[in-house]
Every structure is written in C-alpha cells, then in structure tokens.
Design a protein around this motif. Structure first.
Motif, mmCIF file in Angstrom:
data_model
loop_
_atom_site.group_PDB
_atom_site.id
_atom_site.type_symbol
_atom_site.label_atom_id
_atom_site.label_comp_id
_atom_site.label_asym_id
_atom_site.label_seq_id
_atom_site.Cartn_x
_atom_site.Cartn_y
_atom_site.Cartn_z
ATOM 1 N N LEU A 278 2.998 4.135 12.226
ATOM 2 C CA LEU A 278 4.596 4.450 12.633
ATOM 3 C C LEU A 278 5.419 5.275 11.759
ATOM 4 N N GLY A 279 4.973 5.473 10.658
ATOM 5 C CA GLY A 279 5.760 6.483 9.656
ATOM 6 C C GLY A 279 6.720 5.633 9.071
ATOM 7 N N ILE A 280 6.670 4.330 9.040
ATOM 8 C CA ILE A 280 7.614 3.452 8.208
ATOM 9 C C ILE A 280 7.285 2.772 6.924
ATOM 10 N N VAL A 281 6.070 3.292 6.565
ATOM 11 C CA VAL A 281 5.497 2.993 5.176
ATOM 12 C C VAL A 281 5.141 4.180 4.733
ATOM 13 N N PRO A 282 4.966 4.733 3.425
ATOM 14 C CA PRO A 282 4.359 5.971 3.051
ATOM 15 C C PRO A 282 2.782 6.022 3.244
ATOM 16 N N ALA A 283 2.147 7.107 3.664
ATOM 17 C CA ALA A 283 0.655 7.206 4.279
ATOM 18 C C ALA A 283 0.060 6.753 2.604
ATOM 19 N N GLU A 284 0.491 6.783 1.499
ATOM 20 C CA GLU A 284 -0.291 6.803 0.100
ATOM 21 C C GLU A 284 0.037 5.370 -0.412
ATOM 22 N N VAL A 285 0.858 4.617 0.522
ATOM 23 C CA VAL A 285 1.397 3.192 -0.052
ATOM 24 C C VAL A 285 0.321 2.274 -0.750
ATOM 25 N N LYS A 286 0.697 1.850 -1.853
ATOM 26 C CA LYS A 286 -0.231 0.845 -2.454
ATOM 27 C C LYS A 286 0.134 -0.658 -2.160
ATOM 28 N N TRP A 514 12.983 -8.097 -16.555
ATOM 29 C CA TRP A 514 13.238 -7.286 -15.385
ATOM 30 C C TRP A 514 12.261 -5.912 -15.495
ATOM 31 N N GLN A 515 11.826 -5.637 -14.068
ATOM 32 C CA GLN A 515 10.983 -4.600 -13.568
ATOM 33 C C GLN A 515 11.583 -3.743 -12.758
ATOM 34 N N LEU A 516 11.129 -2.475 -13.051
ATOM 35 C CA LEU A 516 11.967 -1.342 -12.061
ATOM 36 C C LEU A 516 10.812 -0.573 -11.112
ATOM 37 N N TYR A 517 11.300 -0.794 -9.887
ATOM 38 C CA TYR A 517 10.364 -0.178 -8.971
ATOM 39 C C TYR A 517 11.154 0.924 -7.747
ATOM 40 N N ASP A 518 10.394 1.869 -7.545
ATOM 41 C CA ASP A 518 10.920 2.743 -6.833
ATOM 42 C C ASP A 518 10.187 2.632 -5.248
ATOM 43 N N ILE A 519 11.110 1.783 -4.433
ATOM 44 C CA ILE A 519 10.616 0.745 -3.316
ATOM 45 C C ILE A 519 10.441 1.862 -2.037
ATOM 46 N N GLU A 520 10.993 3.008 -2.369
ATOM 47 C CA GLU A 520 10.839 4.320 -1.172
ATOM 48 C C GLU A 520 9.338 4.560 -1.251
ATOM 49 N N LYS A 521 8.878 4.791 -2.570
ATOM 50 C CA LYS A 521 7.557 5.462 -2.610
ATOM 51 C C LYS A 521 6.464 4.168 -2.961
ATOM 52 N N ASP A 522 7.037 3.068 -3.409
ATOM 53 C CA ASP A 522 6.056 1.988 -3.724
ATOM 54 C C ASP A 522 6.804 0.752 -3.295
ATOM 55 N N PRO A 523 6.689 0.639 -1.915
ATOM 56 C CA PRO A 523 7.377 -0.579 -1.463
ATOM 57 C C PRO A 523 6.498 -1.922 -1.696
ATOM 58 N N GLY A 524 5.417 -1.896 -2.057
ATOM 59 C CA GLY A 524 4.589 -2.730 -2.423
ATOM 60 C C GLY A 524 4.774 -3.314 -3.871
#
Length: 575
Positions: A278-286, A514-524
């Motif tokens: 569907l294109g709503i998560v990155p193809a390389e999503v972890k 505290w931890q930091l994430y880029d949830i656009e590239k790494d929504p997991g």
C-alpha cells in the motif's frame, strides 16, 4: 490450556503493562464558517472501534472481511500517521475535548489510582472528565445540534459524570471500560461492575442483547425519532468491539475456521507485506517482536488449535462490527442524510495484548475458573478469551508493542474521514502527522462555532489540537509541521515532532532513559539515534518538559516503574 503458553516468567513480563498498558468566545473571524443555517450544517458521526489493531481492516492491509469499511475508504481520506493515546479513556477524553488527557482529568485510568496520588485530589488525575474542559456535544447542543451517544463511555459514572450530563441529549451507555458483550454483564474482573444507563438512569438489558447489535439499534432509534425537525446531529458511536472478552454470534466464527492456522508470525509478515504494498510503510521497514512472545512453531499443536480459534473469534467479531456499521450507513443513505455527513472511523488505541489474568482481581484464577473456555464455547456466552499478545503484535504490524505502550503499536491507529459531499482526495492516503486532539477544533471550524474561554461560569483550558480542515480539503499534508505532541501514561512517555520521536519506556520494556527514533524511516522503532543526533534529542527533551509543565503532569517518582520491575522478580513467577 491457554494460560500455559504464557505461564510463569512470560506472563509476568506481559501482565502489568498490558493493563496500564481508569461563555466568552474567541473571535469568530478566525473560524472558517462553512454553514450559516441549521439545515445546511452537516451531521457529524464518530464511529469508534475499541482496541482495533492498525492492520486489521481491509483498507489497512488486513485479511479480515470488512466490505463496508473497504467501500467507505474509497469515499474518505485515509491516514497512516494518526496518533491517539495509549489506552481507551485517555483517548476518549482527548477526542471529546481537544485537550491533553491530563488536563481533561484522565492523567491516569481510575483502575490504576494509588493512595499517594489520590490524596492530592488533582483535577488532572480524577479518572473522569473534569470541569476545566468542555466537550464537543456540550458546544454543539447549544448551537442547534441534536447529540447522541451509544456504547462505551469510560469517562466517569454517576451523577454529573454520565454522558447525559456532558452534552448528550440521548445516551445509551456502558459506564466502565468493558466486559461481556452479552446480557449477562459479567465484568472484566471482580472489582468491576458493568452498569448501563439511559440518559443517566440505570437500565436492564434485554435477554438477547449483543453489544454491536443493540448499540446500533439504539442509535438508529435516536436519529429516527428527531429526523422530522431537520436539525443536524452529532453521533458518538462508541462500540465495545473488539475489546476483550471477545464475543460474537457463532455463525460468524464458522466463516473463519482454519483462516489463522498460519500462526501469528506468518500473519505478522503477511500484514507487513500488505502495508508495504500500500506504500504506507517503507519497503525496507524493520520490525521486532516482544521477546516474551514465543515463536508459533515452538508451540504444541493442541495450543495452536486453541490460540488459532481465538483469532478466528476476533476476526468474526470485527466482521460483525463492520456489518453493524453498514446498518448505520444504510439508514443514513435511505433517509438522505449520508451525503451531508462528516463521518469518522477510528480505533481508540492499538490492539490489546492483555491476558485475562492481567486485570486487577483476576490473578488468582478464581474468577476465571467460573467461565467455560472449552474450544467449542470460545467466543460464546460465558466464555472469557482474548486476542493475546501474539496476535496483538501481528495486528500492530509493523509497529513495536501494542495497547498501553507509548510505542507506535500503542498510539498509532487507523483513521478514515469522509467529509460532506464528494472529496477531491477520496480514497487517497495522508502520511502527515494528525492527533486525536485535532477533532474538536476541526468540528468547530466546520460548523462555525467558537471555542469558549469560559463555560457555564467556569474557566476552560485552551485547545491544544488543530483543525484538520486544510488536510481534509487537500490543501495541506499536516497541520503539525512545527509543533510537538507530548505523551505520558503510567510513566511511559513520548514526544512527537516531525519525523522524530522521543520515547521513554520503563525497564524492562526499555532502558528507562530517553531514546530517539526517526519514525518516518523506522516506524518499528528499532534503531536508537540518540548518539547520532544528540542536539535533536535535547530539543525534544526540552519540548517534552514544556509539555509536562503546561499540562501539569504529576511526577509519579517511579511508582509505576517499580511495579513493572516487581512483576519481573523470580518470586512472582509462580503467583
């Protein structure tokens, strides 16, 4: 049999977090007035699913039959980055008020209060909607709208707290957070009771009661009774499906026999691949799974049979909900009301990974032993079974964890919005950040109603949400491009800003830091970027601290942290 799979150490790892885891108007010149007469104002309908996973319904990659929502998604805008609160009542408080849950009175769920907090009598931690906020129906009913509510309330019970006292002209409500979907009114746990009210007065249930059926029946009666006056209406349709215990008429279960024999690991992969398509998560999503959830193939065959049946029941319950929503849509179309309606479909939080023995009062097994959870009775009356963490993690694909956590699996939810008339962006996906507090300003913007600084002689806290009309009109991707959104519930914390997310999970679910994430590239949320982007992390920490100050968060000083750690101690394994 179903408890053996998550017995001992693994149960203790899941137990606690799964539970916690309870007028002076502003200038109307700033309001985009779309309607000037009552007969031109749109109907507004919110349909809330309870504990629905992100990838369960067809439009979001699910393999469960949801034909009504499939069609509805072609008429509305779908959101892939919509965020709610980690659990039910906090989300509902924010939805109805446009304020943070702490401001609205639901800084904790009442089920998880404790003496040191209770004695402080803080308005933000009352466990019910307080008087420093005003609700959507309270404002709409004063501006020419009928206001209706059916289903789960979970924002306070009794005089002054029932939905009838918070702006709903007509209400048929379940006061607490859940329980049996049949007429027997068996609660989630012994300390709780299931009380149904009709406009503030307790009522009995008919013998043939089933939640999704009777909530729908009541809503249609309310609308039909007043349709002749041509006034617009606001309907808050708060289904208790698919909250545990999962129940559904037996003929629906039969349709799903064998459909989930693949197990939760394969289902998770299937859902992730569908979301990629569907294109709503990155193809390389972890994506990672919770360590306490065993691999499906490691389970004995007899346990697989039982657990697969539970997912069959869940799927059947969701299909029945979809059918019930279809009854609402069919009525609106028959009466000529559908086209002039804003309709919102959403879930209140992520999928529910709680085990039945996690609810306070169930740990000793006495109450649970009174149910018939034999294979043929699972999902029927006098059964008490749940989705469980394995299936909940699959339904949260590809996100981390599920309901109760401030991870994406707990706070990112499906959302579809249809506006009155035909939308130029119908059937499209929006990937911009949206938040549950945005609904109040959106509705006021749509109807041309101002937000009060005072209501009935008392000061009202300002909105924190923003109108989504620019997004719904297709003129903007997000209304949150520069501002941040904060979270805290039971010492689980988060802060969202742009593609960045700051996350704090207590040990042992996280580091306690505290931890930091880029949830656009790494929504997991698999890769902590704190060391790579320390300036970003510090900026978000400052943002969360300001959020905490403005919304008057109480420092629990490790109270809930200690409960999480206590649940891991060896002496508790066999409790």
């Amino acid at each position: 049999m179903e408890k053996q799979i998550f017995s001992g150490y693994q149960v203790m790892k899941l137990t606690l977090a799964s539970v916690v885891g309870g007028i002076i108007f502003t200038s109307c010149n700033k309001v985009k007035q779309r309607a000037t007469a009552d007969n031109e104002k749109p109907n507004i309908i919110f349909i809330i699913a309870d504990d629905l996973g992100f990838s369960d319904i067809g439009p979001y990659g699910g393999n469960i039959q949801t034909p009504v929502l499939n069609q509805f998604s072609k008429e509305g805008l779908l959101f892939s980055n919509f965020h709610v609160q980690p659990t039910s009542s906090p989300t509902r408080s924010s939805l109805l008020t446009g304020c943070d849950n702490h401001v609205a009175g639901v800084g904790i769920m009442s089920e998880m209060d404790y003496p040191a907090l209770n004695v402080k009598n803080l308005p933000g931690y009352s466990g019910h909607l307080n008087n420093q906020v005003v609700t959507i129906p309270e404002l709409l009913v004063e501006n020419g709208y009928h206001t209706y509510m059916v289903g789960k309330w979970h924002l306070g019970e009794g005089e002054g707290m029932d939905p009838h006292y918070r702006g709903f002209e007509e209400a048929f409500a379940l006061g607490n957070g859940g329980g049996s979907h049949w007429s027997d009114r068996r609660s989630l746990a012994p300390p709780q009771t299931m009380t149904y009210t009709r406009n503030g007065k307790e009522v009995d249930l008919p013998e043939d009661f089933y939640s999704s059926t009777n909530y729908t029946d009541s809503l249609l009666i309310f609308i039909d009774r007043n349709k002749a006056d041509k006034k617009p209406f606001f309907a808050y349709v708060s289904y208790t499906a698919v909250h545990d215990p999962i129940h559904v008429p037996g003929e629906y279960i039969e349709k799903y026999r064998g459909k989930f024999d693949m197990g939760w690991d394969n289902l998770r992969e299937l859902r992730i691949n569908n979301l990629k398509g569907l294109g709503i998560v990155p193809a390389e999503v972890k994506s990672t799974t919770f360590a306490a959830i065993p691999a499906w193939e490691s389970l004995p065959d007899e346990q697989k049979i039982v657990l697969a049946r539970d997912m069959e029941v869940y799927a059947a319950m969701l299909e029945y909900l979809d059918m019930s929503i279809g009854r609402v849509f069919d009525y609106l179309k028959k009466e000529g009301m559908y086209d002039n309606s804003m309709i919102v479909f959403m879930s209140d939080n992520g999928a529910n990974g709680a085990l039945s023995n996690a609810y306070p009062g169930n740990a000793d097994g006495v109450y649970m032993s009174t149910f018939d959870n034999s294979l043929d009775n699972r999902g029927m009356q006098n059964s008490y079974v749940e989705m469980g963490p394995g299936w909940a993690q699959a339904s949260s694909s590809p996100f981390r964890m599920f309901k109760s956590f401030t991870t994406e699996g707990g706070i990112r939810a499906p959302l579809i919005v249809k506006m009155p008339g035909k939308m130029k962006n119908a059937g499209q996906w929006n990937k911009g950040l949206a938040h549950v507090t945005d609904f109040m300003p959106t509705i006021l913007d749509l109807t041309g109603i101002g937000y009060p600084m005072q209501y009935k002689g008392r000061d009202i806290r300002p909105l924190i949400g923003k109108s989504l009309l620019p997004v719904l009109d297709g003129d903007s991707v997000t209304v949150h491009s520069t501002d941040g959104i904060g979270y805290e519930l039971f010492e689980m914390k988060a802060y969202l800003k742009g593609n960045w997310k700051l996350l704090r999970l207590p040990q042992p679910y996280g580091t306690g830091q505290w931890q930091l994430y880029d949830i656009e590239k790494d929504p997991g949320e698999t890769t902590d970027l704190s060391e790579m982007f320390p300036e970003v992390k510090q900026e978000l920490i400052r943002g969360w601290l300001e959020y905490s100050r403005v919304n008057e968060l109480y420092d629990h000083n490790g109270h809930y942290d200690s409960l999480y750690i206590e649940s891991f101690k060896p002496q508790n394994i066999d409790d």
